[in-house]
Motif scaffolding. Structure first.
Motif, PDB file in Angstrom:
ATOM      1  N   LEU A  91       0.832  -1.204   0.000  1.00 39.93           N
ATOM      2  CA  LEU A  91       0.000   0.000   0.000  1.00 39.93           C
ATOM      3  C   LEU A  91       0.870   1.259   0.000  1.00 39.93           C
ATOM      4  N   THR A  92       1.890   1.282   0.847  1.00 40.79           N
ATOM      5  CA  THR A  92       2.770   2.456   0.902  1.00 40.79           C
ATOM      6  C   THR A  92       3.511   2.646  -0.421  1.00 40.79           C
ATOM      7  N   MET A  93       3.933   1.542  -1.047  1.00 46.94           N
ATOM      8  CA  MET A  93       4.658   1.660  -2.300  1.00 46.94           C
ATOM      9  C   MET A  93       3.757   2.184  -3.424  1.00 46.94           C
ATOM     10  N   ALA A  94       2.525   1.693  -3.489  1.00 42.15           N
ATOM     11  CA  ALA A  94       1.607   2.170  -4.521  1.00 42.15           C
ATOM     12  C   ALA A  94       1.308   3.657  -4.338  1.00 42.15           C
ATOM     13  N   LEU A  95       1.112   4.075  -3.087  1.00 44.63           N
ATOM     14  CA  LEU A  95       0.841   5.490  -2.811  1.00 44.63           C
ATOM     15  C   LEU A  95       2.049   6.359  -3.141  1.00 44.63           C
ATOM     16  N   ALA A  96       3.249   5.842  -2.865  1.00 39.59           N
ATOM     17  CA  ALA A  96       4.467   6.603  -3.173  1.00 39.59           C
ATOM     18  C   ALA A  96       4.650   6.738  -4.679  1.00 39.59           C
ATOM     19  N   TYR A  97       4.515   5.622  -5.403  1.00 37.56           N
ATOM     20  CA  TYR A  97       4.693   5.656  -6.853  1.00 37.56           C
ATOM     21  C   TYR A  97       3.617   6.500  -7.536  1.00 37.56           C
ATOM     22  N   GLU A  98       2.449   6.617  -6.925  1.00 38.17           N
ATOM     23  CA  GLU A  98       1.366   7.393  -7.500  1.00 38.17           C
ATOM     24  C   GLU A  98       1.668   8.887  -7.457  1.00 38.17           C
ATOM     25  N   ARG A  99       2.487   9.305  -6.485  1.00 30.09           N
ATOM     26  CA  ARG A  99       2.680  10.737  -6.243  1.00 30.09           C
ATOM     27  C   ARG A  99       4.065  11.273  -6.614  1.00 30.09           C
ATOM     28  N   ALA A 100       5.055  10.403  -6.717  1.00 26.60           N
ATOM     29  CA  ALA A 100       6.404  10.875  -7.037  1.00 26.60           C
ATOM     30  C   ALA A 100       7.057   9.927  -8.036  1.00 26.60           C
ATOM     31  N   ALA A 101       8.125  10.396  -8.647  1.00 24.43           N
ATOM     32  CA  ALA A 101       8.795   9.625  -9.679  1.00 24.43           C
ATOM     33  C   ALA A 101       9.507   8.405  -9.098  1.00 24.43           C
ATOM     34  N   TYR A 102       9.604   7.379  -9.920  1.00 26.32           N
ATOM     35  CA  TYR A 102      10.296   6.149  -9.523  1.00 26.32           C
ATOM     36  C   TYR A 102      11.720   6.448  -9.069  1.00 26.32           C
ATOM     37  N   THR A 103      12.407   7.337  -9.791  1.00 27.86           N
ATOM     38  CA  THR A 103      13.807   7.634  -9.482  1.00 27.86           C
ATOM     39  C   THR A 103      13.970   8.349  -8.143  1.00 27.86           C
ATOM     40  N   VAL A 104      12.884   8.921  -7.621  1.00 27.52           N
ATOM     41  CA  VAL A 104      12.921   9.539  -6.297  1.00 27.52           C
ATOM     42  C   VAL A 104      12.491   8.524  -5.237  1.00 27.52           C
ATOM     43  N   VAL A 105      11.391   7.834  -5.496  1.00 33.22           N
ATOM     44  CA  VAL A 105      10.811   6.919  -4.502  1.00 33.22           C
ATOM     45  C   VAL A 105      11.734   5.739  -4.220  1.00 33.22           C
ATOM     46  N   CYS A 139      27.922   4.195   4.359  1.00 32.01           N
ATOM     47  CA  CYS A 139      28.279   4.467   2.967  1.00 32.01           C
ATOM     48  C   CYS A 139      27.150   4.052   2.031  1.00 32.01           C
ATOM     49  N   LEU A 140      26.613   2.847   2.248  1.00 35.50           N
ATOM     50  CA  LEU A 140      25.573   2.335   1.360  1.00 35.50           C
ATOM     51  C   LEU A 140      24.303   3.172   1.441  1.00 35.50           C
ATOM     52  N   SER A 141      23.785   3.366   2.642  1.00 33.02           N
ATOM     53  CA  SER A 141      22.542   4.129   2.791  1.00 33.02           C
ATOM     54  C   SER A 141      22.729   5.582   2.375  1.00 33.02           C
ATOM     55  N   GLY A 142      23.888   6.163   2.746  1.00 32.21           N
ATOM     56  CA  GLY A 142      24.157   7.556   2.377  1.00 32.21           C
ATOM     57  C   GLY A 142      24.235   7.736   0.875  1.00 32.21           C
ATOM     58  N   GLY A 143      24.899   6.807   0.195  1.00 25.99           N
ATOM     59  CA  GLY A 143      25.006   6.892  -1.260  1.00 25.99           C
ATOM     60  C   GLY A 143      23.653   6.773  -1.938  1.00 25.99           C
ATOM     61  N   ILE A 144      22.820   5.838  -1.449  1.00 28.98           N
ATOM     62  CA  ILE A 144      21.481   5.656  -2.038  1.00 28.98           C
ATOM     63  C   ILE A 144      20.627   6.898  -1.836  1.00 28.98           C
ATOM     64  N   LEU A 145      20.642   7.447  -0.623  1.00 27.05           N
ATOM     65  CA  LEU A 145      19.819   8.624  -0.335  1.00 27.05           C
ATOM     66  C   LEU A 145      20.309   9.847  -1.100  1.00 27.05           C
ATOM     67  N   PHE A 146      21.623   9.945  -1.330  1.00 26.20           N
ATOM     68  CA  PHE A 146      22.138  11.076  -2.104  1.00 26.20           C
ATOM     69  C   PHE A 146      21.668  10.986  -3.556  1.00 26.20           C
ATOM     70  N   ILE A 147      21.561   9.752  -4.071  1.00 28.04           N
ATOM     71  CA  ILE A 147      21.009   9.567  -5.413  1.00 28.04           C
ATOM     72  C   ILE A 147      19.569  10.084  -5.456  1.00 28.04           C
ATOM     73  N   ALA A 148      18.811   9.806  -4.387  1.00 29.62           N
ATOM     74  CA  ALA A 148      17.427  10.293  -4.315  1.00 29.62           C
ATOM     75  C   ALA A 148      17.390  11.814  -4.328  1.00 29.62           C
ATOM     76  N   VAL A 149      18.326  12.447  -3.603  1.00 32.29           N
ATOM     77  CA  VAL A 149      18.377  13.912  -3.563  1.00 32.29           C
ATOM     78  C   VAL A 149      18.684  14.470  -4.949  1.00 32.29           C
ATOM     79  N   LEU A 150      19.631  13.850  -5.653  1.00 34.25           N
ATOM     80  CA  LEU A 150      19.962  14.298  -7.004  1.00 34.25           C
ATOM     81  C   LEU A 150      18.751  14.190  -7.925  1.00 34.25           C
ATOM     82  N   ASN A 151      18.031  13.077  -7.820  1.00 31.01           N
ATOM     83  CA  ASN A 151      16.849  12.890  -8.663  1.00 31.01           C
ATOM     84  C   ASN A 151      15.729  13.858  -8.286  1.00 31.01           C
ATOM     85  N   LEU A 152      15.629  14.153  -6.988  1.00 33.69           N
ATOM     86  CA  LEU A 152      14.595  15.067  -6.519  1.00 33.69           C
ATOM     87  C   LEU A 152      14.797  16.469  -7.080  1.00 33.69           C
TER      88      LEU A 152
END
Length: 303
Positions: A91-105, A139-152
């Protein structure tokens, strides 16, 4: 199937088991990158998830009913809990994908999930992690979240919708940690891990087909069912590798390490976009992808 279960049980707590678990987690990561892209494709995410779950039920039912032993009462109760947890996650994933881009979510979900899972694994399974491994997780979580920031920063959709999408993505990351931890506990309680997997895929696929059908009936412009069903079938097959791989890994080795390795799915998603879809990645994203991969290596080798 019984011989496979016996062989698999023999891997638990062994060095070979740790290597197999790492391989399963990486296979799961590759599969999940494709799975996530399928749900956030050209179709409505609710319909896509409904199509995937319909085929999951069709594929998993004969395995659950005829090929593996039926779950005992204790495992059956755990499967009820898994059903509700996984429903909230979907449910959370469907709601997230409905409102924001895949590359952000997608990066937000995958970036928040492993850190919370590692903490939960420490509390539930008494797993311990070295300072070096915690650095790898950072390193792993920080790198992934920074990718989200770039996409945002490149997002052009309505700002309020994107904020809601991010909120649901954070909830999705929390639910990833919950279902990974609870799923690991449940599959360890099952005498036969393949019994748990078959029934997991069967019962957790019984909700979204009804939601998707209800939504489809109320659409003015209904998509063609042929392409949607094809996407659903592909997603169902991939789901067995994506979710099944990581759950089997948590059965025979550490939950935290399997969860972290699985989140390299973000790297595979970026590679798919770069090499197959010819998307521009850029030097900063490449650097973050290297950081994510390096973090996973540190966690795996730093114990």
């Amino acid at each position: 199937m019984a011989d496979l279960s016996t062989w698999f049980a023999g891997l638990e707590g062994t060095a070979d088991g740790a290597r197999v678990a790492a391989l399963l987690a990486l296979i799961s990561a590759m599969a999940h990158a494709v799975f996530g892209a399928l749900q956030k494709g050209r179709h409505d995410p609710w319909l896509t998830r409904g199509a995937i779950d319909t085929w999951l039920a069709v594929i998993s039912a004969p395995i659950a009913l005829f090929l593996v032993p039926w779950p005992d009462k204790h495992v059956a109760i755990l499967l009820v809990g898994v059903f509700f947890i996984h429903f909230i996650y979907k449910l959370t994933m469907a709601l997230a994908y409905e409102r924001a881009a895949y590359t952000v979510v997608y990066p937000i979900v995958r970036g928040t999930g492993p850190a919370i899972t590692v903490i939960a694994a420490s509390l539930v399974f008494s797993e311990s992690f070295t300072a070096l491994q915690w650095f790898g997780i950072l390193c792993l979580s920080g790198g992934i979240l920074f990718i989200a920031v770039l996409n945002l920063r490149q997002e052009t959709l309505d700002a309020s919708a994107v904020r809601l999408g991010i909120m649901w993505a954070l909830m999705g990351g929390l639910m990833v940690a919950v279902y990974t931890t609870f799923g690991a506990y449940s599959i360890r309680q099952s005498p036969d891990p393949f019994t748990f997997l078959a029934w997991f895929f069967f019962i957790t696929a019984l909700d979204f087909p009804f939601i998707a059908w209800w939504r489809y009936r109320r659409m003015e412009n209904r998509p063609a069912l042929g392409a949607l069903n094809l996407r659903g079938f592909a997603g169902a097959v991939i789901a067995w590798f994506s979710f099944g791989g990581v759950m089997l890994a948590t059965r025979i080795s550490d939950v935290g390490e399997a969860a972290v390795l699985r989140e390299t799915s973000t790297v595979f998603a970026a590679l798919i976009g770069w090499l197959i879809l010819r998307e521009k990645v850029g030097p900063v994203r490449i650097l973050m992808m290297v950081l994510v991969a390096l973090g996973a290596i540190i966690v795996e080798m730093g114990g």
